[in-house]
Design a protein around this motif. Structure first.
Motif, PDB file in Angstrom:
ATOM      1  N   MET A 221       5.254   7.423   9.295  1.00  0.00           N
ATOM      2  CA  MET A 221       5.198   8.594   8.442  1.00  0.00           C
ATOM      3  C   MET A 221       4.353   8.254   7.222  1.00  0.00           C
ATOM      4  N   LEU A 222       3.907   9.261   6.523  1.00  0.00           N
ATOM      5  CA  LEU A 222       3.109   9.046   5.324  1.00  0.00           C
ATOM      6  C   LEU A 222       4.016   8.945   4.108  1.00  0.00           C
ATOM      7  N   ALA A 223       4.938   7.982   4.161  1.00  0.00           N
ATOM      8  CA  ALA A 223       5.873   7.740   3.060  1.00  0.00           C
ATOM      9  C   ALA A 223       6.403   6.324   3.200  1.00  0.00           C
ATOM     10  N   LEU A 224       6.611   5.684   2.072  1.00  0.00           N
ATOM     11  CA  LEU A 224       7.155   4.334   2.092  1.00  0.00           C
ATOM     12  C   LEU A 224       8.674   4.401   2.166  1.00  0.00           C
ATOM     13  N   PRO A 225       9.292   3.551   2.972  1.00  0.00           N
ATOM     14  CA  PRO A 225      10.764   3.580   3.053  1.00  0.00           C
ATOM     15  C   PRO A 225      11.390   3.050   1.763  1.00  0.00           C
ATOM     16  N   ARG A 226      12.471   3.667   1.379  1.00  0.00           N
ATOM     17  CA  ARG A 226      13.173   3.214   0.179  1.00  0.00           C
ATOM     18  C   ARG A 226      13.946   1.928   0.411  1.00  0.00           C
ATOM     19  N   ALA A 244      10.008   2.309  10.154  1.00  0.00           N
ATOM     20  CA  ALA A 244       9.054   1.406   9.521  1.00  0.00           C
ATOM     21  C   ALA A 244       9.541  -0.023   9.713  1.00  0.00           C
ATOM     22  N   CYS A 245       8.642  -0.973   9.553  1.00  0.00           N
ATOM     23  CA  CYS A 245       9.011  -2.384   9.678  1.00  0.00           C
ATOM     24  C   CYS A 245       8.054  -3.214   8.852  1.00  0.00           C
ATOM     25  N   THR A 311       8.904  18.611  14.415  1.00  0.00           N
ATOM     26  CA  THR A 311       8.000  18.165  13.357  1.00  0.00           C
ATOM     27  C   THR A 311       6.633  18.819  13.532  1.00  0.00           C
ATOM     28  N   ALA A 312       5.948  18.988  12.458  1.00  0.00           N
ATOM     29  CA  ALA A 312       4.644  19.664  12.483  1.00  0.00           C
ATOM     30  C   ALA A 312       3.479  18.696  12.519  1.00  0.00           C
ATOM     31  N   THR A 313       3.703  17.441  12.209  1.00  0.00           N
ATOM     32  CA  THR A 313       2.610  16.471  12.168  1.00  0.00           C
ATOM     33  C   THR A 313       3.055  15.177  12.831  1.00  0.00           C
ATOM     34  N   ALA A 314       2.080  14.460  13.331  1.00  0.00           N
ATOM     35  CA  ALA A 314       2.280  13.101  13.834  1.00  0.00           C
ATOM     36  C   ALA A 314       1.439  12.186  12.966  1.00  0.00           C
ATOM     37  N   ALA A 315       2.087  11.388  12.138  1.00  0.00           N
ATOM     38  CA  ALA A 315       1.383  10.554  11.159  1.00  0.00           C
ATOM     39  C   ALA A 315       1.900   9.132  11.238  1.00  0.00           C
ATOM     40  N   CYS A 316       1.031   8.188  10.905  1.00  0.00           N
ATOM     41  CA  CYS A 316       1.380   6.774  10.848  1.00  0.00           C
ATOM     42  C   CYS A 316       0.433   6.087   9.884  1.00  0.00           C
ATOM     43  N   SER A 328      -4.752   2.464  -4.324  1.00  0.00           N
ATOM     44  CA  SER A 328      -5.289   2.664  -2.985  1.00  0.00           C
ATOM     45  C   SER A 328      -4.209   3.083  -1.996  1.00  0.00           C
ATOM     46  N   ALA A 329      -3.001   2.525  -2.137  1.00  0.00           N
ATOM     47  CA  ALA A 329      -1.906   2.920  -1.258  1.00  0.00           C
ATOM     48  C   ALA A 329      -1.383   4.307  -1.599  1.00  0.00           C
ATOM     49  N   SER A 330      -1.322   4.635  -2.862  1.00  0.00           N
ATOM     50  CA  SER A 330      -0.842   5.963  -3.253  1.00  0.00           C
ATOM     51  C   SER A 330      -1.806   7.055  -2.806  1.00  0.00           C
ATOM     52  N   CYS A 331      -3.112   6.730  -2.705  1.00  0.00           N
ATOM     53  CA  CYS A 331      -4.072   7.722  -2.218  1.00  0.00           C
ATOM     54  C   CYS A 331      -3.806   8.074  -0.762  1.00  0.00           C
ATOM     55  N   VAL A 332      -3.360   7.105   0.026  1.00  0.00           N
ATOM     56  CA  VAL A 332      -3.031   7.373   1.424  1.00  0.00           C
ATOM     57  C   VAL A 332      -1.765   8.201   1.529  1.00  0.00           C
ATOM     58  N   LEU A 333      -0.815   7.943   0.678  1.00  0.00           N
ATOM     59  CA  LEU A 333       0.466   8.645   0.757  1.00  0.00           C
ATOM     60  C   LEU A 333       0.365  10.100   0.302  1.00  0.00           C
TER      61      LEU A 333
END
Length: 396
Positions: A221-226, A244-245, A311-316, A328-333
């Motif tokens: 997903m386009l989000a970092l795990p907490r 995520a892993c 779900t409406a999107t398939a993201a990784c 740079s990472a926040s731009c991807v998210l």
């Protein structure tokens, strides 16, 4: 009376004969004109006194019988150029018969008057195939374009990894060449070409990203795990719970990311209509390893994450774990800045120097969830480092 006067005159020198007087008044012969552009041959030997000169027609006939022209040799002032040959007798060309014709030869400048720095700057705007064609023109270009700095610049430029300060990049192993790395990255080869070429549909180059440490984060997903489970539990539990892993044994260096469309492997090719999107990332030196092409290195399953909600999107995404908190990472998210519109089903990839992501819009009335599979390939011949990862999702 006349005799007396003549006797009173002082004695005068005896007059020279008329023949001698004519020799004095005769002009000296002019030296023959010599063309400065030619190096004339040695002057002919003098004939002995009393030797008769053969008539011109007889001399020409004798020359024709022997198969050559009159002996007036014209040599070229350029070293290494052989005299020409005339067509009728195929003998060395002695003199030009045409009036007023002359052969003007200029000394050829050596080829290395070109500045090496100038051609090195020109090489920055050429691709790999153009550099190879230019290096095959002559030895001078071959020696110049064999410089590793030129291929290093081309490799980083075509992967969109050229920062202001290029010293930040991790050094490559000493047994690798930048020219070989460029060839392995841009010769059209991909990981599905080796053993799964029948199910492969198409590929698209996303770009390169840097991995400065052995820590790599993979998400579906386009989000970092907490929160992530401890790494001692293994990546399978983290993938099932959070999607995520964290991989802590990846090979640092430059990684290349590709986007692939593959047919579903669970059905036969003729009847399956499912299409998988694959975000494939590999170390830039993977295709230079003999163990990979021998088939001893294979992908192993890390785990599957199943999202049973519509779900409406398939993201990784794949992140450099040591740089995931930077800009740079926040731009991807921030997916709204680069993903396509909801009615556009075409996949879209995004890359930064430390992260890479993939997103595809799904039809809301045709999916009942999303399954994301994680795979990794390890270097079993050395220290077991991870050299390639995959995130696979079904989009239709």
């Amino acid at each position: 009376m006349g005799k007396a006067i003549s006797l009173l005159r002082p004695p005068q020198a005896t007059r020279k004969s008329e023949s001698e007087r004519g020799m004095e008044l005769r002009k000296r012969p002019r030296p023959p004109l010599v063309d400065p552009d030619f190096v004339s041959s040695l002057p002919p030997r003098k004939r002995a006194r009393g030797q008769a000169v053969p008539p011109a027609p007889a001399r020409r006939q004798a020359m024709r019988r022997r198969g050559r022209c009159p002996p007036v040799t014209i040599q070229s002032p350029v070293a290494g150029i052989q005299p020409s040959a005339c067509e009728p007798c195929e003998a060395p060309l002695r003199a030009c018969r045409l009036p007023g014709a002359s052969f003007i030869a200029h000394r050829r400048r050596p080829f290395n008057w070109y500045e090496a720095d100038m051609w090195t700057e020109v090489a920055k705007y050429l691709f790999g195939a153009e550099l190879v064609r230019l290096s095959s023109t002559c030895r001078w270009f071959r020696r110049l374009l064999a410089d590793e700095s030129i291929w290093r610049y081309a490799f980083l430029r075509d992967l969109s990894l050229l920062p202001a300060n290029a010293d930040r990049y991790p050094p490559r192993p000493l047994h690798r060449s930048w020219r070989l790395l460029y060839t392995a990255a841009f010769n059209g080869a991909h990981s599905y070409l080796f053993c799964q070429s029948k199910r492969h549909i198409g590929a698209y180059r996303v770009g390169g990203f840097l991995l400065e440490s052995p820590h790599m984060l993979l998400t579906a997903m386009l989000a970092l795990p907490r929160w992530l489970p401890p790494q001692e539990d293994g990546p399978q539990i983290a993938i099932e719970m959070t999607g995520a892993c964290m991989l802590s044994n990846a090979r640092p260096g430059i990684w290349i990311a590709d986007f692939h469309l593959v047919q579903c492997p669970k059905c036969t090719i003729n009847t399956c209509s499912g299409v998988l999107q694959v975000l494939d990332a590999r170390h830039c030196e993977l295709f230079l390893e003999d163990s990979f092409w021998k088939g001893t290195w294979e992908y192993e399953d890390l785990g599957d994450h199943y999202n049973n909600e519509e779900t409406a999107t398939a993201a990784c995404a794949i992140f450099n774990a040591s740089r995931r908190a930077q800009e740079s990472a926040s731009c991807v998210l921030s997916a709204k800045s680069w993903v396509r519109r909801c009615d556009d089903p075409q996949p879209k990839a995004h890359r930064t120097p430390y992260a890479v992501a993939l997103n595809s819009n799904l039809l809301s009335n045709s999916n009942e969830g999303l399954v994301s599979s994680f795979q990794a390939m390890r270097d079993t011949t050395r220290d077991g480092q991870i050299v390639s990862v995959r995130i696979t999702q079904q989009i239709c």
